[in-house]
Design an enzyme around this catalytic site. Sequence first.
Site, PDB file in Angstrom:
ATOM      1  N   HIS A  62      -9.718   1.623   5.502  1.00  0.00           N
ATOM      2  CA  HIS A  62      -8.387   1.805   6.095  1.00  0.00           C
ATOM      3  C   HIS A  62      -8.494   2.818   7.235  1.00  0.00           C
ATOM      4  CE1 HIS A  62      -4.231   2.990   6.608  1.00  0.00           C
ATOM      5  NE2 HIS A  62      -3.905   1.839   6.037  1.00  0.00           N
ATOM      6  N   GLU A  68      -6.796   5.244   8.059  1.00  0.00           N
ATOM      7  CA  GLU A  68      -6.607   6.650   7.657  1.00  0.00           C
ATOM      8  C   GLU A  68      -7.891   7.208   7.045  1.00  0.00           C
ATOM      9  OE1 GLU A  68      -2.988   5.854   5.503  1.00  0.00           O
ATOM     10  OE2 GLU A  68      -2.040   5.401   7.436  1.00  0.00           O
ATOM     11  N   SER A 100       3.250  -1.698  10.684  1.00  0.00           N
ATOM     12  CA  SER A 100       4.705  -1.753  10.915  1.00  0.00           C
ATOM     13  C   SER A 100       5.313  -3.134  10.640  1.00  0.00           C
ATOM     14  CB  SER A 100       5.044  -1.284  12.337  1.00  0.00           C
ATOM     15  OG  SER A 100       4.660   0.071  12.504  1.00  0.00           O
ATOM     16  N   LYS A 139       0.069   4.223  -0.303  1.00  0.00           N
ATOM     17  CA  LYS A 139      -0.617   5.417   0.240  1.00  0.00           C
ATOM     18  C   LYS A 139      -0.380   6.603  -0.706  1.00  0.00           C
ATOM     19  CE  LYS A 139      -0.234   3.410   4.783  1.00  0.00           C
ATOM     20  NZ  LYS A 139      -0.162   3.583   6.217  1.00  0.00           N
ATOM     21  N   GLU A 148      -5.650  -4.239  11.245  1.00  0.00           N
ATOM     22  CA  GLU A 148      -4.601  -3.231  11.345  1.00  0.00           C
ATOM     23  C   GLU A 148      -4.841  -2.361  12.583  1.00  0.00           C
ATOM     24  OE1 GLU A 148      -2.604  -2.402   7.358  1.00  0.00           O
ATOM     25  OE2 GLU A 148      -4.347  -1.105   7.471  1.00  0.00           O
ATOM     26  N   GLY A 162       2.370   2.665  10.799  1.00  0.00           N
ATOM     27  CA  GLY A 162       3.361   3.714  10.554  1.00  0.00           C
ATOM     28  C   GLY A 162       4.107   4.177  11.796  1.00  0.00           C
ATOM     29  N   ASN A 209       0.865  -1.188   0.000  1.00  0.00           N
ATOM     30  CA  ASN A 209       0.000   0.000   0.000  1.00  0.00           C
ATOM     31  C   ASN A 209       0.901   1.237   0.000  1.00  0.00           C
ATOM     32  OD1 ASN A 209      -1.874   1.994   0.452  1.00  0.00           O
ATOM     33  ND2 ASN A 209      -2.342   1.397   2.562  1.00  0.00           N
TER      34      ASN A 209
END
Length: 251
Positions: free
Chosen positions: A91, A93, A203, A13, A161, A167, A11
């Site tokens: 996701h 985000e 991560s 992003k 996730e 991240g 991904n």
Amino acid sequence: MVRDDKLLIANWKMNLPGEGIEDWLRLVKADRTTSVAVAPPFPYLARVAIADSGLTLVAQNCSAEREGAFTGEVSAAMLADVGVAWVILGHSERRHLFGESPQLIGRKVHAAQQVGLVPVVCVGEKEEIREEGKTDVVLQEQLAAALEHADRGMPLIVAYEPVWAIGTGKTATAEIILETHEMILAKLDESGFRDAPLLYGGSVTPDNAGELAALNGVSGFLVGGASLFSDRFLRITQALEQVALKSSKKG
Ligand code: PGA
């Protein structure tokens, strides 16, 4: 698609890979046996499609609407039209930075399946939710809303996730992944999605991929930061392949 499939999704992003798109694709294509998928930003989807890398093309989002006056949105049918096969939905985000509700994500899952795209449904808890002991409740609510209109006869992928692991360099422990995956898989079975593979994301790096890939109930990974350079990403694909090879010998 079955639960034992080993899958890996890069991904990107809102980033491009360090060595450039075509070189990344060439290097990853040349050296893989696991099923690898790549999710570039929207404007580069067609460029990845025509590079003919053999990797599965994934979009990072889609609209819940079919067409119309929705400035800035992209429909699932448009994605399918440029060669996209899977779409990441829900996701963290999207949920937390762009305010997407569980219900909206459920509508997007439906929109994606209607045109034959495979939804990659992401679920995950914030750190305070885990600390308060409410992880199972929150994840079950996210799953229930995401799957509300989903077709059990069509393929679907889920990714766990944890928000605090994305991240941050703070990977979930083996213990957390094992118990959370067990809970999610039980929920998927109960809801009639017995074949849905369950990925872990947050991560994942070349250094922890081998250990994580060997955990029960982990079908593969959704990789963000470590997918941006082909050499790091390839070390993750190799770790997954080794685990797949070992388990096929055992089986
Ligand atoms: P990360 O991102 O690998 O950079 O933690 C994972 C993701 O957001 O899918």
